[in-house]
Design a protein around this motif. Structure first.
Motif, PDB file in Angstrom:
ATOM      1  N   UNK A 171       0.832  -1.206   0.000  1.00  0.00           N
ATOM      2  CA  UNK A 171       0.000   0.000   0.000  1.00  0.00           C
ATOM      3  C   UNK A 171       0.867   1.258   0.000  1.00  0.00           C
ATOM      4  N   UNK A 172       0.548   2.179  -0.899  1.00  0.00           N
ATOM      5  CA  UNK A 172       1.282   3.437  -0.978  1.00  0.00           C
ATOM      6  C   UNK A 172       0.761   4.392   0.091  1.00  0.00           C
TER       7      UNK A 172
ATOM      8  N   UNK B  68       7.322   9.309  -2.396  1.00  0.00           N
ATOM      9  CA  UNK B  68       6.393   8.556  -1.545  1.00  0.00           C
ATOM     10  C   UNK B  68       6.947   7.188  -1.187  1.00  0.00           C
ATOM     11  N   UNK B  69       6.310   6.584  -0.198  1.00  0.00           N
ATOM     12  CA  UNK B  69       6.700   5.270   0.291  1.00  0.00           C
ATOM     13  C   UNK B  69       5.525   4.303   0.157  1.00  0.00           C
ATOM     14  N   UNK B  70       5.854   3.023   0.197  1.00  0.00           N
ATOM     15  CA  UNK B  70       4.819   2.001   0.300  1.00  0.00           C
ATOM     16  C   UNK B  70       5.232   1.022   1.384  1.00  0.00           C
ATOM     17  N   UNK B  71       4.257   0.346   1.959  1.00  0.00           N
ATOM     18  CA  UNK B  71       4.534  -0.645   2.998  1.00  0.00           C
ATOM     19  C   UNK B  71       5.261  -1.828   2.357  1.00  0.00           C
ATOM     20  N   UNK B  72       6.299  -2.274   2.988  1.00  0.00           N
ATOM     21  CA  UNK B  72       7.067  -3.384   2.431  1.00  0.00           C
ATOM     22  C   UNK B  72       6.198  -4.639   2.319  1.00  0.00           C
ATOM     23  N   UNK B  73       6.302  -5.287   1.188  1.00  0.00           N
ATOM     24  CA  UNK B  73       5.509  -6.477   0.914  1.00  0.00           C
ATOM     25  C   UNK B  73       6.408  -7.701   1.061  1.00  0.00           C
TER      26      UNK B  73
ATOM     27  N   UNK C 146      10.666   2.718  -0.965  1.00  0.00           N
ATOM     28  CA  UNK C 146      10.341   3.853  -1.821  1.00  0.00           C
ATOM     29  C   UNK C 146       9.392   3.416  -2.927  1.00  0.00           C
ATOM     30  N   UNK C 147       8.252   4.100  -3.012  1.00  0.00           N
ATOM     31  CA  UNK C 147       7.319   3.829  -4.107  1.00  0.00           C
ATOM     32  C   UNK C 147       7.736   4.643  -5.325  1.00  0.00           C
TER      33      UNK C 147
END
Length: 259
Positions: free
Chosen positions: A71-72, A109-114, A104-105
Motif C-alpha cells: 500500500x502506498x 512517496x513510500x509504500x509498505x514493504x511487501x 520507496x514507491x
C-alpha cells in the motif's frame, strides 16, 4: 589662533553600554544567549517528540494491518490523521524505511514493504538458529518470578480472537530471551526478523492462539526447569510448527503469493 578641540561624533564606550559594570553586562548577555539556547532546545525536543509519535503511530498501523503490504502511503492523509506538519512525518517515514518496514514507491512517496512467502520462510530458518542460541545464552539470567508472570499472562489469553494481546505476549516471550542473551546484536537481529515475519503474517491472520499457547508454555516450563536442551527443542518446535502451518495454508490456497 588656537585650534578648537575636535569633537568626536563616535559614542564613548560608557555611553554605548551605559554605566553598567562590565560584569553585569556580561551576565546579561549570557542570560540572553542562554534563553535563546533554551528556546532552541525546546523547539528541537518538540520536533523530536512529534517525530517519535509519528513513527510509533505509523509503525503500529503497519503491524496491525491497517496499512497493508504494497500500500502506498499518502502523505497528505497521514498528516491529517496525525494532525502534525509534514516535517516530523517525513523524518518518521525515513526511519521506518531504514528499519525495512517501508520502501520507496517513487521519489516522493513510500509504500509498505511487501513480504513474500519465500522470504518469510527464509526468515524463519534464520530465526531457528538465532533464537536457539539466544535461549541457551539466556539460561539462568531471567528471574523465575518474571517467567511465571509471563506464563500467567499467556494462560489468560482469549483463545476466541487474535488481537494485540496475542502479539504482545508473542513479542514478550521471544524478545525476553533475546535481550537476556547479553548479545545486543543478536537481540536486534531477532527483533528485525520478527518484524519481517509479522509483515507477512498479518496478510492473513493466523488463528494459532491455542497452538501458540501450548508451544510458548513449553518453552517457559523448560526454562524454569533449567533444562537447556528441552528449552532449545521447544523453541525449534514452535518455529517449525509455524512454518508447517503456513505451508499448509499456502497449499490450500488460503494464503497467496509465494513468489
Amino acid at each position: 589662533m588656537k585650534n578648537k578641540a575636535t569633537t568626536s561624533t563616535k559614542p564613548q564606550l560608557s555611553t554605548a553600554i551605559g554605566t553598567r559594570p562590565a560584569r553585569k553586562l556580561k551576565n546579561e548577555l549570557q542570560s540572553v544567549l542562554s534563553s535563546e539556547s533554551d528556546d532552541q532546545n525546546t523547539s528541537n525536543e518538540l520536533s523530536s517528540n512529534l517525530t517519535n509519535r509519528a513513527y510509533a503511530t505509523v509503525r503500529s498501523l503497519i503491524l496491525q494491518r491497517q496499512l497493508t503490504g504494497g500500500e502506498v502511503l499518502v502523505e497528505g492523509r497521514l498528516v491529517e490523521r496525525l494532525q502534525m506538519s509534514r516535517t516530523p512525518l517525513r523524518e518518521a517515514l525515513l526511519r521506518l524505511e531504514g528499519e525495512g518496514l517501508l520502501v520507496r514507491a517513487n521519489a516522493r512517496s513510500y509504500s509498505v514493504r511487501r513480504i513474500t512467502a519465500a522470504l518469510y520462510f527464509q526468515c524463519l530458518q534464520v530465526r531457528e538458529r538465532l533464537e536457539s542460541q539466544a535461549i541457551s545464552l539466556a539460561m539462568g539470567r531471567i528471574p523465575a518470578d518474571e517467567i511465571r508472570a509471563l506464563r500467567t499472562n499467556i494462560l489468560a489469553l482469549d483463545s476466541s480472537q487474535q488481537g494485540s494481546s496475542h502479539w504482545q505476549a508473542d513479542d514478550e516471550i521471544h524478545g525476553l530471551f533475546a535481550r537476556a542473551s547479553g548479545n545486543e546484536m543478536l537481540a536486534d537481529t531477532i527483533a528485525h526478523l520478527r518484524v519481517l515475519c509479522r509483515l507477512f503474517e498479518v496478510v492473513d491472520p493466523f488463528n494459532r492462539i491455542e497452538d501458540d499457547r501450548k508451544e510458548h508454555l513449553a518453552i517457559l516450563d523448560a526454562y524454569i526447569a533449567g533444562d537447556e536442551k528441552r528449552a532449545d527443542e521447544a523453541v525449534l518446535d514452535h518455529l517449525r510448527n509455524l512454518a508447517r502451518y503456513t505451508l499448509l495454508r499456502l497449499s490450500n490456497g488460503l494464503v497467496s503469493d509465494f513468489g
